[in-house]
Write an enzyme that holds these catalytic residues in place. Structure first.
Site, PDB file in Angstrom:
ATOM      1  N   GLU A 265       0.878  -1.159   0.000  1.00  0.00           N
ATOM      2  CA  GLU A 265       0.000   0.000   0.000  1.00  0.00           C
ATOM      3  C   GLU A 265       0.911   1.203   0.000  1.00  0.00           C
ATOM      4  O   GLU A 265       1.635   1.443   0.968  1.00  0.00           O
ATOM      5  CB  GLU A 265      -0.914  -0.025   1.230  1.00  0.00           C
ATOM      6  N   CYS A 302      -3.653   7.385   4.757  1.00  0.00           N
ATOM      7  CA  CYS A 302      -3.491   6.880   3.379  1.00  0.00           C
ATOM      8  C   CYS A 302      -4.608   7.417   2.506  1.00  0.00           C
ATOM      9  O   CYS A 302      -4.461   7.574   1.306  1.00  0.00           O
ATOM     10  CB  CYS A 302      -3.562   5.366   3.327  1.00  0.00           C
TER      11      CYS A 302
END
Lengths: 533, 533
Positions: A265, A302
């Protein structure tokens, strides 16, 4: 091999022992308290390959044991660990607050810690039920298949969620263990002490539930070459990595060359399109929603909304003005570390160099702590399209950029020019005034993102079986997997195994005629069922 | 750009048109009839990047159209295509027989062709039902997710199944289309005419069902650099490749660097362990079973049993002797191409150079056609363990190697030394005499293979939802996916997309409250269900 008693011990092969230090490089490090920029006192080791090698051998042996244990035993460990985390809450919150500057309450104590133990308990339930393994039975052909554990998993956690994405506590850890694999955690260098406490609690829980003690191991830091060697090692099953794009892509290249799965990620600018009717209808509420989301956690999520897309006009001007006022009024939050502070400054500079106009802030450093002024940038759709790669530079932290397009067609072109992202939001009017243009914007946005949202900001990532915390490259390494969502996150750390004409008594429990729990979902002869065959 | 009317046309952007030739290299090629080693008359082009670029643009446009069509339309195309293949059976069989030497009947006409149309019809059914998309609904949280189409898929088919794994007819093609993606097929150079006929029939079926004509495109051959550029192109969604390890790993490296998924099926030696009790009990039947499987299709199956593992003793001697006699008595089958003939010779030589003992054959070329003598090699467990990498060299074709271990422990060590394989078989006695050692052997074999079999050879790959035609690296590129098995093969060519608070009317049909077919399986609030929400 050189060891020292001065640095904190690593947890390898069921022993807290001195690290084998990387003698060729700087071999110890300390974390920084970002609230005062002072070095914290514990000294942590940078391990040599020797530590990795021993951890890999121990993990391989633990894996052979785990393969023979009933799922219940693994589930019991996850629950015992969650209980111990609850009990160690004060120590964990104090350490993480010191190391990351994230507020002790509500953020760490009341939001992230409960989310973390909830994830571990959901993972225990997933492990126990076996639903995640997608047991598939073709009774006529005598063929049965399911996901099975894969082998030792390396987890590299990020700086921004010391609990919920922590190397030895977070989503990757929970998924890897629940799928039946041991974990080798590489601590994030910004919060080694927090990770150490998790390792202590996990180790105690392993002992209490009589699991192989090398099921959980901890290394604090490695040089880059050893990190790349680790993820490519034949003894490794797969790797989960959350963090910066540069380091992630280097690990990916190494893992790819060795044919080892790696789930990444990486970065994401999380575009938010605000359609004209929505601004007319409820501009103030949207502005408030946006400012709250963008400054939450000092923008260090994120899924923080980094780029806002609007069409030009009074409402766009009003948005920029109001957000600017709110940004200037808000005290800049503390950033996670000196490294984040530095990269945020560089990101803002890159965007300004590309021609983005500074509306407020500019990322001026705040004296005495890791912080920069809240920053709002602005550019036009035309400018963005002249250099979309640079304008997508992630400025991780409390900085946002509004892209004002000439019209919906140009706004759509801007979306077409985007890389893969975790999320994409569209705000539209409730009175139907945006309905004519919504389909065009959504059609462009869908292939670019893992999660598409209506009328809400992307910063909440619910732990739901339907969640996708993933997205097209380079937001992650593969568009088919999610890092959040149980049981959806488990198959990343599994292999598919088919049993063809294997005698009934030799089948894994999940594939035998009798439903092992009485309620496990299995796909039997074309029907999902909780029954026996 | 240079074109020629002399070579066969490519199918790009809905036009059969002359290729843009690769002027820097040899730019045309002909296939060889392996039954007489004569060049076949049709001349095929090697395309330049220009052809790829135009195909990619056309595929991207077709993809935008496909995304807006009901699933039913795609299913109808797959069925129309299957019907046309049935009608073109004689031409297809004649062309494939000429180009590959595979027997017209029963192999091509009565086994592989029906398997191919069956796959296409199963794919149509999967497309229509939508089960494969794993629609997941969290009604309380307002979060819904499913797999969605990914974008243009490149398919590189293998030499050994011109129909069932063909670039424009096989399992990857069927899965990619059923998941809603256009396909750019790169023909296998050994059977370009066969692939051309499939392209013609697919094109006619696209026109008949009014799908975008660039949904299926055909390029015959590319230089290596352009192949690598193709799989890494931003317009590509993913790639399916079945073929040699060398070419596959070069494509994988290129795709990996660009963050593009690539699904590979590479080499596999498919170990078969025959436990001592099984040989005592039914040695003759096992020998017959083995010889039939190993020489089937002249050993040119991905799942052909290349390595047999036994423990030393009279029964192992008997096995070697009887297989040797059968190999010598059987007329060597025709191999697929001069390239396969060459690589088989090289594989046998590598094994002999490593110290494997020649029992019979030796791979002597057969005059006048692509063929080599049936070859049996033998080595000891000890020798194998001294250089497992070399002893695992795949000799693709009619060659097998028996590894005679000192005992079950050494046999298990040999398994431990293996790379990832598609399959692994264990034969054991029915009277229980092998039951004490079976668990040890199976425990070692399971993590090494995608499919584990009892008492049968691996060459049958049933098209079942429970099949796994996949396995750990380097038999494939990822241990979690299968290339055979519908709907299991579809999610390779999909992305996971989550809809978070998206308004009901804007959800894809599969995620709306009402079950779109009345029978689609969806995971709703923790239960698999065919009901409405």
């Amino acid at each position: 091999m050189s060891t020292t008693a001065q640095s904190e011990p690593v947890l390898i092969a069921g022993q807290w022992r001195p690290a084998s230090l990387d003698t060729a490089n700087t071999n110890v490090f300390q974390a920084t308290d970002p609230s005062n920029m002072e070095l914290l006192s514990p000294v942590f080791p940078v391990s040599s390959w020797q530590d990795c090698d021993e951890a890999l051998n121990a993990a391989a042996a633990a894996y052979a044991e785990l393969r023979q244990l009933p799922r219940e035993r693994i589930a019991a460990f996850l629950e015992a660990f969650a209980d111990r985390i609850d009990a160690a809450k004060d120590r964990l919150v104090a350490a993480a607050n010191r190391e990351t500057g994230l507020p002790a309450s509500p953020r760490l104590a009341d939001v992230e810690l409960p989310r973390t133990t909830n994830q571990l308990r959901l993972a225990a339930a997933a492990c126990r039920s076996g639903d995640w393994a997608a047991a598939t039975i073709d009774s006529k052909a005598g063929i049965r298949s399911c996901y099975q554990s894969l082998g030792p998993i390396c987890v590299f956690g990020p700086n921004n969620f010391p609990f919920a994405f922590g190397s030895l506590s977070g989503g990757d850890f929970a998924a890897a263990i629940a799928a039946g694999n041991p974990v080798i955690g590489k601590a994030n260098s910004s919060h080694p002490e927090t990770t150490k406490i998790f390792a202590e609690e996990a180790f105690a829980a392993l002992q209490a539930t009589d699991l192989p003690t090398a099921t959980v191991q901890l290394i604090y830091r490695l040089n880059h070459a050893d990190g790349e060697r680790l993820v490519a090692d034949p003894r490794v099953g797969a790797t989960g990595y959350t963090g910066s794009r540069g380091a992630g892509l280097a690990l990916k290249a190494a893992a790819d060359r060795a044919g080892k799965p790696i789930y990444l990620e990486l970065s994401s600018v999380n575009p938010v399109a605000i359609l004209p009717g929505a601004m007319v209808e409820r501009g103030d509420a949207i502005i408030k929603d946006f400012v709250g989301s963008a400054l939450m956690g000092t923008g260090q999520f994120c899924t923080s909304p980094g780029i806002i897309l609007m069409t030009k006009g009074e409402d766009a001007d009003k948005f920029v003005e109001a957000v600017s006022a709110a940004y200037q009024a808000a005290t800049p939050g503390t950033l996670l570390s000196p490294a984040v502070t530095k990269s945020l400054g560089a990101g803002i500079q890159t965007l300004r160099d590309a021609g983005a106009e500074l509306v407020c802030g500019g990322g001026d450093p705040v004296e005495g702590r890791c912080a920069r002024s809240n920053t709002l940038l602005k550019t036009t759709g035309g400018k963005f399209l002249s250099d979309p790669e640079t304008f997508q530079t992630e400025a991780f932290g409390n900085a946002s950029m509004v892209v004002v397009a000439d019209d919906i067609d140009q706004l759509t072109q801007v979306i077409d020019s985007l890389e893969g992202n975790l999320t994409g939001c569209i705000y539209s009017a409730n009175d139907g005034s945006d309905d004519a243009v919504y389909p065009q914007v959504a059609f462009a946005l869908e292939p670019k993102v893992g999660r598409i949202l209506n009328d809400k900001m992307p910063t909440g990532v619910a732990v739901s079986p339907a969640m996708n915390h993933g997205g097209p490259y380079p937001s992650t390494g593969h568009p088919g997997f999610t890092a959040v969502g149980i049981p959806a996150a488990l198959p990343r750390f599994a292999k598919l195994t088919c049993f063809d004409a294997v005698r009934p008594a030799r089948l894994p429990e999940l594939l035998q005629d009798k439903n092992p729990t009485g309620s496990t979902w299995r796909f039997i002869d074309g029907q999902w069922s909780q029954a026996d065959v």
